[in-house]
Design an enzyme around this catalytic site. Structure first.
Site, PDB file in Angstrom:
ATOM      1  CG  ASP A 176      67.349 -30.158  58.183  1.00 45.20           C
ATOM      2  OD1 ASP A 176      66.427 -30.528  58.016  1.00 45.20           O
ATOM      3  OD2 ASP A 176      67.544 -28.871  58.734  1.00 45.20           O
ATOM      4  CD  GLU A 182      63.510 -33.809  65.551  1.00 40.94           C
ATOM      5  OE1 GLU A 182      63.732 -32.803  64.248  1.00 40.94           O
ATOM      6  OE2 GLU A 182      64.258 -33.980  66.295  1.00 40.94           O
TER       7      GLU A 182
END
Length: 545
Positions: A300, A500
């Site tokens: 996403d 991340e």
């Protein structure tokens, strides 16, 4: 229909983790706070939409709503002050943890596990956080709850005797979620219960067996329950159509897509979704469903999920970019049968068949083996592109293969679905089209979405390296691993943190840095980067056979 969860022969008694008491209220913030929720999110009281849905109420929610309804129409009402008075809203720090100067990256990762560990006793009451019975790891930054597929890649780094108990706790927490909710939610928040994430519980069970010698038959009913959840309503899916997460081909074979049982704006990204729907000519509910389904995919967001309107390109020209670029208003996730989702479900079916056979449940074993065989055959027929040497997603509405090449093509290697010839072809395609300066590229498209170039992601590196290793493609596996580790190491040496995602493009070769794009700032911590980096460092010490 999927086989019954009760096997044909008795299985050992299931060892269930202790159940928190009482079970949490599963009302989501939007359901609980209604017009107050809409007011807070639409007014952007917080810079991050996730902040409010993670707030802890300081009194009973019914009392908060009564106070809001009595006060909000008064002259001078201050919504932000009202929220501050009635909720404990903690925004995550800019940086989770800074390494000690001169500390080796592997030691930094070891030091991060306690920082990222949460304990059930720390769960606040009346919040959106779902209770768990045992300690668990969170990704870090704004992600302060347990996430499904993130956790498997994080758990890869739990390889020391001191971390064995936490690895076992993590697996049992996921078993508890399946026991309690019938599936593993996207994350342990009430607003995530309407969807899951890529089904990797079978991989977790395998990891626990390999590292802990854990009794895996205890998990067989949970694996069957997860499979049943993904296949729910299969009998209602018409030939050539779909029902929830199941797509039935014209010949009756079943594949899967991503879905969400809600068709409203995501509560943690409410304003963003409303803005996206306003930019679309489609019904808002359709847009919301497709946005939510993309979140279930874990990707996403990405151009992978957008409408492809341009004519097909030849293999030498690469994949065409969706005409809308990175405009999420053209998102069509529920039209797409993804390579990786179906590869993970193939792995789940094979694992259930193996464990059922081990338990002496022969009929059950044959049922799941047959489902895996049919899924593999359908994937090879609809998703394998021999000319381009890769697996591509399938558009079930159009009845045609998608044209965008993505790193999901390595997942059939990782789960053991690909043949030797396919593995060789995929290695060649990855080398030519997805190998970047810093590792494995996510897609061939550059966009403002975080699951596109220039970003690279830890789970994709791991699945590529392991999948290639398992098929004898060690040179390419080495190249991806070395480039990724060099990128992570360079950023760590400069900034003292793991993040991340990372930029893998040519500019990053000379100036390595974290990735960008998406709906929120770059997060550090970071669970799956820590786990995959630790596992790849261990692989360097013990080269594959």
């Amino acid at each position: 229909m999927p086989p019954a969860i009760v096997p044909d022969l008795a299985l050992p008694a299931v060892a269930r983790p202790p159940v928190p008491s009482p079970l949490p209220d599963t009302l989501s913030p939007a359901d609980r706070y209604q017009e107050l929720f809409v007011a807070v999110q639409s007014s952007a009281v917080f810079a991050d939409s996730k902040t409010f849905v993670d707030c802890v109420p300081l009194m009973e929610p019914q009392a908060i709503m009564a106070a809001y309804r009595a006060q909000h129409l008064r002259a001078g009402f201050d919504l932000k002050a009202f929220v501050a008075e009635h909720f404990d809203c903690v925004e995550p720090p800019a940086h989770e943890y800074q390494s000690q100067p001169g500390r080796a990256m592997a030691a930094h990762i070891e030091a991060l596990w306690p920082v990222l560990t949460r304990h059930p006793s720390g769960h606040a009451s009346r919040s959106s956080l779902l209770q768990l019975p045992r300690p668990y790891l969170v990704p870090g930054g704004r992600f302060r709850e347990l996430y499904y597929w993130d956790s498997y890649f994080t758990m890869l780094g739990l390889d020391s005797p001191a971390e064995a108990a936490l690895l076992g706790d993590m697996v049992d927490n996921f078993a508890y979620l399946i026991d309690t909710y019938g599936h593993v939610p996207n994350g342990t928040r009430s607003y995530y219960l309407s969807r899951s994430q890529p089904p990797v519980f079978a991989l977790m069970v395998e990891l626990a067996q390999a590292r802990l010698g854990q009794r895996v038959l205890d998990y067989l009913p949970r694996l069957q329950q997860e499979h049943a959840w993904w296949m729910a309503d299969a009998h209602d899916a018409p030939a050539g159509g779909a029902r929830r997460r199941v797509v039935r081909l014209l010949d009756g074979r079943l594949l899967n897509r991503h879905w969400d049982d809600r068709d409203t704006p995501r509560e943690e990204s409410w304003l963003e979704d409303v803005t996206t729907a306003r930019a679309s000519s489609r019904e808002p509910a359709e847009v919301y469903r497709d946005l939510r389904a993309a979140c279930e995919s874990g990707w996403d967001f990405s151009t992978r999920w957008l409408s492809e309107q341009t004519p097909p390109a030849s293999p030498s020209e690469g994949s065409p970019r969706p005409a809308s670029g990175a405009c999420l208003s053209t998102i069509c996730t529920t039209d797409i049968v993804p390579v990786d989702l179906n590869a993970f479900l193939y792995k789940l079916e094979i694992r259930i068949a193996e464990l059922a056979a081990l338990a002496g449940a022969r009929t059950t074993a044959r049922d799941y083996q047959e489902q895996a065989r049919l899924r593999k055959a359908a994937m090879n027929e609809l998703m394998w592109n021999d000319a381009q040497g890769a697996f591509f997603d399938h558009d079930w509405r159009r009845g045609e293969q998608r044209r965008s090449l993505t790193a999901a093509t390595v997942v059939p290697l990782f789960v053991g679905l690909a043949s030797a010839a396919q593995a060789k072809a995929i290695a060649g395609t990855v080398s030519q089209r997805l190998l970047a300066h810093g590792g494995l590229a996510t897609t061939e498209h550059t966009s403002a979405q975080q699951w596109d170039q220039p970003n690279g992601w830890a789970p994709l590196q791991w699945m590529a390296v392991r999948g290639l290793d398992d098929h004898g493609e060690h040179a390419l596996a080495d190249t991806i691993a070395q480039r990724w580790l060099a990128t992570v190491q360079a950023v760590y040496e400069r900034e003292g943190r793991l993040v991340e995602k990372y930029a893998l493009d040519q500019d990053a070769q000379h100036n390595p840095h974290g990735g960008g794009g998406g709906e929120y700032p770059l997060q550090d911590g970071f669970g799956w980067t820590n786990g995959v980096t630790a596992a790849l460092l261990a692989r360097q010490r013990i080269p594959p056979a």
